[in-house]
Design a protein around this motif. Structure first.
Motif, mmCIF file in Angstrom:
data_model
loop_
_atom_site.group_PDB
_atom_site.id
_atom_site.type_symbol
_atom_site.label_atom_id
_atom_site.label_comp_id
_atom_site.label_asym_id
_atom_site.label_seq_id
_atom_site.Cartn_x
_atom_site.Cartn_y
_atom_site.Cartn_z
ATOM 1 N N SER A 87 75.875 -5.119 42.501
ATOM 2 C CA SER A 87 75.914 -6.517 42.075
ATOM 3 C C SER A 87 75.748 -6.629 40.566
ATOM 4 O O SER A 87 76.428 -7.428 39.913
ATOM 5 N N PHE A 88 74.856 -5.831 40.001
ATOM 6 C CA PHE A 88 74.658 -5.837 38.555
ATOM 7 C C PHE A 88 75.921 -5.386 37.832
ATOM 8 O O PHE A 88 76.329 -5.981 36.828
ATOM 9 N N VAL A 89 76.554 -4.340 38.345
ATOM 10 C CA VAL A 89 77.790 -3.844 37.728
ATOM 11 C C VAL A 89 78.882 -4.909 37.798
ATOM 12 O O VAL A 89 79.587 -5.167 36.812
ATOM 13 N N LEU A 90 79.014 -5.554 38.954
ATOM 14 C CA LEU A 90 80.043 -6.587 39.091
ATOM 15 C C LEU A 90 79.760 -7.796 38.198
ATOM 16 O O LEU A 90 80.681 -8.362 37.603
ATOM 17 N N SER A 91 78.506 -8.194 38.106
ATOM 18 C CA SER A 91 78.191 -9.339 37.240
ATOM 19 C C SER A 91 78.410 -8.979 35.772
ATOM 20 O O SER A 91 78.881 -9.811 34.991
ATOM 21 N N SER A 92 78.100 -7.748 35.400
ATOM 22 C CA SER A 92 78.377 -7.308 34.024
ATOM 23 C C SER A 92 79.878 -7.291 33.765
ATOM 24 O O SER A 92 80.341 -7.694 32.686
ATOM 25 N N ALA A 93 80.634 -6.827 34.751
ATOM 26 C CA ALA A 93 82.095 -6.821 34.612
ATOM 27 C C ALA A 93 82.630 -8.248 34.515
ATOM 28 O O ALA A 93 83.571 -8.512 33.757
ATOM 29 N N THR A 94 82.028 -9.169 35.256
ATOM 30 C CA THR A 94 82.456 -10.566 35.194
ATOM 31 C C THR A 94 82.240 -11.136 33.798
ATOM 32 O O THR A 94 83.118 -11.800 33.237
ATOM 33 N N VAL A 95 81.085 -10.862 33.231
ATOM 34 C CA VAL A 95 80.802 -11.347 31.881
ATOM 35 C C VAL A 95 81.755 -10.702 30.880
ATOM 36 O O VAL A 95 82.324 -11.376 30.013
ATOM 37 N N GLY A 96 81.945 -9.400 31.008
ATOM 38 C CA GLY A 96 82.849 -8.701 30.095
ATOM 39 C C GLY A 96 84.283 -9.172 30.226
ATOM 40 O O GLY A 96 84.975 -9.386 29.227
ATOM 41 N N LEU A 97 84.734 -9.358 31.460
ATOM 42 C CA LEU A 97 86.109 -9.812 31.662
ATOM 43 C C LEU A 97 86.299 -11.261 31.236
ATOM 44 O O LEU A 97 87.378 -11.630 30.759
ATOM 45 N N SER A 98 85.284 -12.082 31.398
ATOM 46 C CA SER A 98 85.422 -13.466 30.932
ATOM 47 C C SER A 98 85.507 -13.502 29.410
ATOM 48 O O SER A 98 86.249 -14.305 28.845
ATOM 49 N N PHE A 99 84.763 -12.623 28.750
ATOM 50 C CA PHE A 99 84.879 -12.522 27.295
ATOM 51 C C PHE A 99 86.279 -12.060 26.911
ATOM 52 O O PHE A 99 86.903 -12.620 26.006
#
Length: 128
Positions: free
Chosen positions: A34-46
């Motif tokens: 979940s942490f990896v996916l949420s980090s990826a979400t933040v990175g991809l939104s950027f």
């Protein structure tokens, strides 16, 4: 305190820690995932926002370029003044005699000069 209270406490403590350890074996991978996916979400939104801004930058530049091209194309069209054409038409009532008739140009010839060429930014600035 009875003599059985200390072994009973130890049993409950060991049972609690065992269940907590087994639960953490199942929960920690999901928390990590979940942490990896949420980090990826933040990175991809950027990255998405950045690519959108880059696309908007190029879009604005090309709109200006294309407006210049459209203006050049419109300048090549006939003027907005109705053009007068002489057309020889056979008179139906006067036999073979020809006469000239004034006729306005077709609307499609003057349509291009009525196209407004404003960028989106200009129209937004005008409305505020």
């Amino acid at each position: 305190m009875t003599p059985w209270s200390l072994p009973q406490f130890a049993f409950h403590l060991v049972t609690f820690l065992s269940i907590a350890f087994i639960a953490s074996i199942f929960v920690l991978p999901f928390l990590t995932f979940s942490f990896v996916l949420s980090s990826a979400t933040v990175g991809l939104s950027f990255a998405s926002r950045t690519s959108f801004e880059i696309g908007l930058f190029f879009y604005d530049r090309f709109v200006i370029l294309l407006q210049g091209q459209l203006r050049g194309m419109i300048d090549q069209l006939p003027s907005n003044q109705p053009a007068k054409e002489e057309k020889k038409v056979k008179a139906q009532q006067q036999g073979d005699e020809l006469f000239t008739q004034q006729e306005q140009a077709a609307p499609s010839q003057t349509l291009g000069s009525t196209i407004p060429l404003q960028s989106i930014e200009e129209s937004l600035l005008d409305s505020t």
